[in-house]
Enzyme design. Structure first.
Site, PDB file in Angstrom:
ATOM      1  N   GLY A  52      49.920 -85.721 -89.509  1.00  0.00           N
ATOM      2  CA  GLY A  52      49.065 -85.356 -88.388  1.00  0.00           C
ATOM      3  C   GLY A  52      49.027 -86.413 -87.307  1.00  0.00           C
ATOM      4  O   GLY A  52      48.941 -86.111 -86.113  1.00  0.00           O
ATOM      5  N   ARG A  56      51.375 -92.570 -87.750  1.00  0.00           N
ATOM      6  CA  ARG A  56      51.987 -92.410 -89.064  1.00  0.00           C
ATOM      7  C   ARG A  56      53.412 -91.891 -88.934  1.00  0.00           C
ATOM      8  O   ARG A  56      54.312 -92.321 -89.651  1.00  0.00           O
ATOM      9  CB  ARG A  56      51.174 -91.462 -89.942  1.00  0.00           C
ATOM     10  CG  ARG A  56      51.603 -91.454 -91.399  1.00  0.00           C
ATOM     11  CD  ARG A  56      50.848 -90.401 -92.196  1.00  0.00           C
ATOM     12  NE  ARG A  56      49.472 -90.343 -91.767  1.00  0.00           N
ATOM     13  CZ  ARG A  56      48.748 -89.229 -91.715  1.00  0.00           C
ATOM     14  NH1 ARG A  56      49.277 -88.073 -92.071  1.00  0.00           N
ATOM     15  NH2 ARG A  56      47.497 -89.253 -91.313  1.00  0.00           N
ATOM     16  N   ARG A 105      54.315 -81.115 -95.434  1.00  0.00           N
ATOM     17  CA  ARG A 105      53.176 -81.826 -94.847  1.00  0.00           C
ATOM     18  C   ARG A 105      52.966 -83.140 -95.573  1.00  0.00           C
ATOM     19  O   ARG A 105      52.936 -83.202 -96.806  1.00  0.00           O
ATOM     20  CB  ARG A 105      51.918 -80.959 -94.920  1.00  0.00           C
ATOM     21  CG  ARG A 105      50.646 -81.717 -94.544  1.00  0.00           C
ATOM     22  CD  ARG A 105      49.527 -80.793 -94.130  1.00  0.00           C
ATOM     23  NE  ARG A 105      48.232 -81.415 -94.277  1.00  0.00           N
ATOM     24  CZ  ARG A 105      47.736 -82.394 -93.519  1.00  0.00           C
ATOM     25  NH1 ARG A 105      48.474 -82.893 -92.545  1.00  0.00           N
ATOM     26  NH2 ARG A 105      46.536 -82.887 -93.748  1.00  0.00           N
ATOM     27  N   GLU A 117      44.880 -78.525 -92.759  1.00  0.00           N
ATOM     28  CA  GLU A 117      46.103 -77.886 -92.269  1.00  0.00           C
ATOM     29  C   GLU A 117      46.906 -77.097 -93.301  1.00  0.00           C
ATOM     30  O   GLU A 117      47.763 -76.277 -92.924  1.00  0.00           O
ATOM     31  CB  GLU A 117      47.044 -78.947 -91.663  1.00  0.00           C
ATOM     32  CG  GLU A 117      46.545 -79.628 -90.421  1.00  0.00           C
ATOM     33  CD  GLU A 117      45.620 -80.811 -90.686  1.00  0.00           C
ATOM     34  OE1 GLU A 117      44.959 -81.283 -89.758  1.00  0.00           O
ATOM     35  OE2 GLU A 117      45.553 -81.253 -91.864  1.00  0.00           O
ATOM     36  N   ASP A 136      39.471 -90.385 -98.908  1.00  0.00           N
ATOM     37  CA  ASP A 136      38.036 -90.460 -99.165  1.00  0.00           C
ATOM     38  C   ASP A 136      37.686 -89.487-100.276  1.00  0.00           C
ATOM     39  O   ASP A 136      38.502 -88.635-100.654  1.00  0.00           O
ATOM     40  CB  ASP A 136      37.208 -90.185 -97.904  1.00  0.00           C
ATOM     41  CG  ASP A 136      37.420 -88.787 -97.365  1.00  0.00           C
ATOM     42  OD1 ASP A 136      36.778 -87.865 -97.873  1.00  0.00           O
ATOM     43  OD2 ASP A 136      38.230 -88.612 -96.434  1.00  0.00           O
TER      44      ASP A 136
END
Length: 236
Positions: free
Chosen positions: A20, A24, A87, A182, A205
């Site tokens: 995303g 990155r 992804r 996503e 998290d």
């Protein structure tokens, strides 16, 4: 070119990794690809193509959430004729047993709850990955000794939701391991175009325990995910 991507036909490999975050994407390209070249800078959604172990692979930023993701995925599949989408994203664990910095491989995905405010039927029923990609990822993660979990994940297009974490009660009761923003869009649009897809997520998290990683460590945290996705990509 497309309205959101300046790359021309042939600029993307048949297999594209989809982080995303543009930082990155750039880090993955510079760290893992041989001779990476930037093929898209429009709107800051960086895209790169290079070689991994001699095989062409691309990396394309998708932004956050279903709406942004669908734009880039649709153009890759429709205009650029990409065949495989993987992804490489982040997620929040929905059970205390799934630790920070581990990987979650989505075997199926559905919406957070029936009344979550989602539209267009994107989350009406569970959707899943390409079986061969899934099998390859599970086998390779074991070979590499990467801490990973595989199972149901949830997808939400609302980050700051008024119901807080209570909205995940339905999917947690079904055994959902984690939530991202996503994966449902990935599996459904890939199916629509007859393409292959897989979602590999890094846990940054934990919704249950409240633990979270520091943003400053997140590029190094993504090493296992990036390597696993690339290993799957070159075997696809």
């Amino acid at each position: 070119m497309t309205p959101h991507n300046e790359a021309g036909r042939g600029d993307y490999a048949e297999t594209v990794l989809l982080p995303g975050d543009p930082e990155r994407a750039e880090w993955m390209a510079e760290t893992f690809l041989e001779a990476p070249r930037c093929v898209n800078r429009r709107r800051g959604a960086l895209g790169f193509t290079g070689l991994f172990q001699g095989r062409p692979v691309s990396i394309q930023t998708t932004g956050i959430g279903v709406s942004s993701f669908l734009i880039y995925a649709h153009e890759l599949l429709d205009f650029h004729r990409v065949k495989t989408l993987i992804r490489t994203g982040t997620c929040g664990a929905l059970t205390a047993e799934v630790g920070l910095r581990s990987l979650v491989i989505s075997q199926s995905v559905r919406g957070e709850s029936a009344g979550s405010g989602q539209v267009y039927g994107l989350y009406d029923a569970a959707a899943g990955p390409d079986p061969a990609l899934l099998a390859r990822a599970l086998a390779r993660a074991g070979e590499l000794g990467i801490e990973h979990y595989a199972g149901l994940t949830a997808c939400s297009d609302v980050f700051y939701h008024p119901e807080g974490r209570a909205r995940f009660a339905d999917v947690q009761a079904e055994g959902a391991l984690a939530v991202d923003m996503e994966t449902s869009a990935l599996y459904r649009i890939a199916s629509h175009f007859g393409a292959r897809a897989l979602s590999i997520l890094s846990v940054v998290d934990n919704v249950v325990t409240g633990e979270q990683t520091d943003y400053s460590e997140r590029q190094a945290l993504f090493t296992d995910m990036a390597r696993l996705a690339l290993d799957v990509a070159i075997e696809s």
